[in-house]
Design a protein around this motif. Structure first.
Motif: not given
Ligand code: ADP
Length: 270
Positions: A2-10, A15-18
């Motif tokens: 029931g738990h999620w471990l998610v790594h987010l990277r940005a 200068d328009q998109y992420v």
């Protein structure tokens, strides 16, 4: 669960998109937790034979003038060292099998013959306790797998059937095919396994009666090794049991078409 471990990277593009990248680490996290538990259990289990061995070595030193006592302690020391060796061997087998979902050393195998060989290896021990092993395999059947791993798994079930059965009883081993699945069933007239234990016996180091299992030399890893081996082979293992009447363990493995077996082994068998 029931738990999620998610790594987010940005990352930014111009200068328009992420761009955001998400990586699921929950499986890795679970695997690490399982490994950590396993190491803790192994350390605990190793302490029993190692402790017994050091006490026995001390007893031998103290009994140096009494050859009878020295012989007695020495033979118990041998038993404990064999137990330790079996435990180390099982831990190595299990850690090799865990986390691996393909069998790299698979080849076409005559499973009927493999089961007969497994029975032959257990027969002496069984007949010493007047236990007879009956086998039935109506037709030659093949699977794709690792010979030594499947031999160990099937032997384990037959060994257990003999170990947990009364003297003078009968063990049945049957190899049959149902659709495209080979069934290897091992039945005994032993103590049986209560419902609440049936799921848990496949867990590492789980024993219904740890004192009895230790005295029979078991490591508590056998069924766990069977389960991993069979699932790595694309199959499953299950148990049916009635307390005080007996148990049937069933291994189900994908059958190999006999023609495919013949083509794959052409010229390699006598
Ligand atoms: P062990 O080394 O203790 O035999 P296993 O993993 O092979 O470890 O089995 C786990 C437990 O399951 C055993 O300790 C025993 O309590 C139970 N068990 C396994 N096979 C049988 C059987 N055929 N009949 C009754 N109990 C069994």
């Amino acid at each position: 669960e029931g738990h999620w471990l998610v790594h987010l990277r940005a990352a930014s593009i111009g200068d328009q998109y992420v761009v955001i990248m998400a990586e699921d680490r929950s499986q890795q996290h679970r695997t690490e937790a399982i490994r950590h538990d396993f190491v803790a259990n192994v350390s605990h289990e190793l302490k029993t034979p190692v402790g017994a061995m050091s006490l026995l070595a001390e007893a031998i030193e103290d009994a140096a003038d009494d050859p009878e006592a020295v012989r007695h302690f020495a033979s118990r020391l041998t038993i404990e060292s064999m137990r330790l060796a079996a435990l180390v061997q099982d831990v190595i087998s299990l850690s090799r099998l865990q986390g691996r979902d393909i069998v790299e050393t698979a080849e076409p195998l005559d499973i009927t013959r493999l089961v007969s060989e497994a029975i032959d290896r257990v027969r002496t021990e069984a007949s010493a306790r007047d236990i007879s092993i009956h086998s039935r395999h109506p037709e030659p059947l093949s699977v794709y797998g690792d010979h030594d791993q499947l031999m160990a798994a099937i032997r384990n079930l037959i060994d257990n059937a003999v170990t947990y059965s009364p003297d003078g009883s009968t063990v049945w081993v049957e190899v049959t095919k149902h659709d495209d699945v080979v069934h290897i069933a091992v039945s005994d007239q032993g103590s049986g396994i209560a419902e609440e234990d049936r799921e848990r016996i496949f867990e590492r180091f789980y024993r219904v009666d740890s004192a009895r299992s230790r005295s029979t030399g078991g490591t508590g890893l056998g069924l766990s090794i069977v389960k991993h081996t069979v699932s790595n082979h694309g199959g499953e293992v299950m148990v049916e049991s009635v307390v005080d009447e007996g148990s049937t363990f069933l291994i189900r493995l994908p059958a190999l078409d006999p023609e495919a077996h013949e083509a794959a082994t052409e010229g390699t068998e006598p």
